[in-house]
Design an enzyme around this catalytic site. Structure first.
Site, PDB file in Angstrom:
ATOM      1  N   HIS A  68      -0.509   4.106  -1.937  1.00 39.30           N
ATOM      2  CA  HIS A  68       0.535   5.111  -2.112  1.00 39.30           C
ATOM      3  C   HIS A  68       0.385   6.251  -1.111  1.00 39.30           C
ATOM      4  O   HIS A  68       1.376   6.749  -0.556  1.00 39.30           O
ATOM      5  CB  HIS A  68       0.475   5.645  -3.550  1.00 39.30           C
ATOM      6  CG  HIS A  68       1.407   6.781  -3.798  1.00 39.30           C
ATOM      7  ND1 HIS A  68       0.977   8.084  -3.934  1.00 39.30           N
ATOM      8  CD2 HIS A  68       2.759   6.815  -3.919  1.00 39.30           C
ATOM      9  CE1 HIS A  68       2.013   8.866  -4.137  1.00 39.30           C
ATOM     10  NE2 HIS A  68       3.100   8.128  -4.136  1.00 39.30           N
TER      11      HIS A  68
ATOM     12  N   GLU B  69       1.769   5.082   2.092  1.00 41.87           N
ATOM     13  CA  GLU B  69       3.239   5.076   2.058  1.00 41.87           C
ATOM     14  C   GLU B  69       3.791   6.431   2.498  1.00 41.87           C
ATOM     15  O   GLU B  69       4.739   6.523   3.280  1.00 41.87           O
ATOM     16  CB  GLU B  69       3.725   4.722   0.654  1.00 41.87           C
ATOM     17  CG  GLU B  69       5.233   4.795   0.469  1.00 41.87           C
ATOM     18  CD  GLU B  69       5.641   5.392  -0.860  1.00 41.87           C
ATOM     19  OE1 GLU B  69       6.439   6.347  -0.858  1.00 41.87           O
ATOM     20  OE2 GLU B  69       5.151   4.903  -1.895  1.00 41.87           O
ATOM     21  N   HIS B  70       3.188   7.514   1.999  1.00 43.09           N
ATOM     22  CA  HIS B  70       3.598   8.856   2.417  1.00 43.09           C
ATOM     23  C   HIS B  70       3.372   9.072   3.910  1.00 43.09           C
ATOM     24  O   HIS B  70       4.229   9.600   4.619  1.00 43.09           O
ATOM     25  CB  HIS B  70       2.789   9.905   1.643  1.00 43.09           C
ATOM     26  CG  HIS B  70       3.287  10.168   0.265  1.00 43.09           C
ATOM     27  ND1 HIS B  70       3.643  11.420  -0.185  1.00 43.09           N
ATOM     28  CD2 HIS B  70       3.488   9.340  -0.790  1.00 43.09           C
ATOM     29  CE1 HIS B  70       4.032  11.352  -1.442  1.00 43.09           C
ATOM     30  NE2 HIS B  70       3.937  10.092  -1.842  1.00 43.09           N
TER      31      HIS B  70
ATOM     32  N   GLU C  60       2.187  15.255  -6.730  1.00 42.70           N
ATOM     33  CA  GLU C  60       2.849  14.140  -7.402  1.00 42.70           C
ATOM     34  C   GLU C  60       2.062  13.707  -8.637  1.00 42.70           C
ATOM     35  O   GLU C  60       2.647  13.369  -9.671  1.00 42.70           O
ATOM     36  CB  GLU C  60       3.018  12.975  -6.430  1.00 42.70           C
ATOM     37  CG  GLU C  60       3.924  11.884  -6.940  1.00 42.70           C
ATOM     38  CD  GLU C  60       4.277  10.864  -5.879  1.00 42.70           C
ATOM     39  OE1 GLU C  60       4.910   9.846  -6.241  1.00 42.70           O
ATOM     40  OE2 GLU C  60       3.934  11.059  -4.699  1.00 42.70           O
TER      41      GLU C  60
END
Length: 439
Positions: free
Chosen positions: A62, A65-66, A142
């Protein structure tokens, strides 16, 4: 660049033209021509998710991904977003437990731009140390946002309760500790190790031509050694060793005005042939306002605003769950009623009316969901990455229609009597008070 053999997977007699090519290096291109629209949805799917992380890499998928949005040799972060948004398109990404997707939706004439931007991100991101540090706080925010949303946090909580410290049990986001300690070398090594042609599927749906898409993809991925070698495509994620399951209560104290309850039992794997019967059972139990759980808990007694059931299915394991959000003082009554409904269906099955309604809901959800090119693009990619086959809509509808009352009754007797795990997020201090609800 060689495109290999072009396969027609679904012909025009089914109302769609789906084709597949394998490029050098094992990268796959799957397309569905939808000539009645003026848009195109493109996704670059990487068959790598959080389940592929080692314990000290928790959250890397994740995090990466950022970072792929932060700049390449050819574009900075603003260039990436503005390139797509300046033509009225959308660009985004998401990470799942078993894959990652970078996608855009644009006018059909802007497909070359979308393919180029997404491929540039996936193949040539810099993952610069400064960006790793800058994005760290964003990912931590997040995680905090997830923790501040009880209806979201409860899902990670129940997975950890049921599957423990295993790849399926860990959060996609990682932990505050793992993200705080994440170094550039860890993320960059993960990127270069996993983002390879055999793990990549480019899926496109819309007003497109397959040969044109293959040319665009070949050109866009012709950097470095991405499309070199003779590696075959990675096989789909099917099967695998299931993680050990656990039961009991996981409690996360939060001073909320609502209790968030998630009761889960072991479910089916993604490729289990009984998944169509499970879809019908899920619709009948908690798939809408006419479902049994909604009628019993909300309509008849007014005990909750939100109540639904769901099935989460992965390659090695799955879970079936019921979520309810209610006033804290009603939590015990809601749990008792939920267990009662599940026990009744496990012992007696569903009614003829519920079977018909469940089938109808499953049929409608399938067909209406494919009205959108993004949904069609996702369906193609998942068929390639995780299912290993692409069934036509007619085939899927036939599977749903073939579900019998005996199929649902036998499945309910097996699944709904499984040992449960319960996750609770709310203003409670003692997990033990909920133990009786599981007995």
């Amino acid at each position: 660049m060689s495109s290999g053999t072009v396969q027609t997977l679904l012909g025009e007699d089914t109302g769609a033209l789906v084709r597949r090519s394998v490029l050098s290096g094992g990268l796959r291109v799957v397309t569905e021509a939808v000539p009645t629209v003026r848009s195109a949805a493109v996704g670059i799917w990487v068959g790598i998710g959080s389940v592929d992380e080692l314990p000290d890499e928790a959250g890397s998928t994740h995090y990466l991904e950022h970072l792929l949005f932060k700049g390449t040799l050819r574009r900075n972060a603003l260039d990436i977003s503005s390139a797509i948004e300046s033509v009225g398109g959308d660009i985004n990404a998401f990470t799942a437990k078993e894959f990652t997707c970078y996608y855009a939706r644009v006018l059909d004439s802007d497909l070359p731009l979308a393919v180029d931007v997404l491929a540039d991100m996936v193949t040539s991101s810099l993952v610069e140390p400064a960006e790793v540090d800058n994005e760290r706080d964003v990912v931590l925010d997040e995680i905090a946002m997830r923790d501040d949303d009880p209806s979201d946090a409860v899902h990670d909580l129940v997975a950890a309760r049921m599957w423990g410290d295993t790849p399926l049990g860990r959060s996609i986001l990682g932990t505050v500790e793992s993200i705080s300690g994440m170094q550039r070398d860890t993320v960059h090594s993960y990127y270069r190790r996993h983002y390879r042609a055999p793990n990549i599927v480019v899926s496109v749906a819309g007003n497109i031509q397959h040969d044109h898409v293959v040319k665009l993809v070949s050109d866009a991925f012709s950097v470095g050694d991405v499309l070199t070698g003779d590696d075959p495509p990675a096989p789909p994620r099917i099967g695998g060793s299931p993680p050990p399951t656990d039961t009991g209560v996981a409690l996360l104290h939060r001073p909320t005005e609502q209790a968030n309850l998630l009761l889960c039992v072991p479910g089916l794997t993604r490729n289990d042939e009984r998944r169509f019967a499970l879809g019908v059972l899920n619709a009948a139990l908690g798939g809408g306002m006419s479902s049994r759980l909604f009628q019993e808990i909300r309509e008849s007694r007014g005990l909750a605003y939100a109540v639904y059931s769901f099935a989460a299915q992965h390659a090695p394991a799955g879970m079936f769950g019921v979520y309810v959000g209610c006033q804290p003082k009603k939590a015990d009554q809601v749990l008792e009623l939920t267990r009662s409904v599940l026990a009744e269906v496990a012992s007696s099955g569903i009614t003829d009316e519920e079977l018909a309604r469940g089938k109808g809901q499953a049929r409608g959800g399938l067909v209406l969901g494919l009205e959108d090119t993004s949904a069609r693009m996702s369906r193609l990619a998942k068929a390639e990455l995780v299912y290993g086959e692409l069934l036509s809509v007619d085939e899927l509808l036939a599977h749903i229609e073939s579900v019998t009352m005996d199929d649902v009754r036998q499945l309910a007797a097996q699944v709904l009597t499984g040992a449960p795990a319960l996750a609770v997020v709310g203003p409670f201090d003692d997990a033990g008070r909920f133990e009786a609800a599981l007995s």
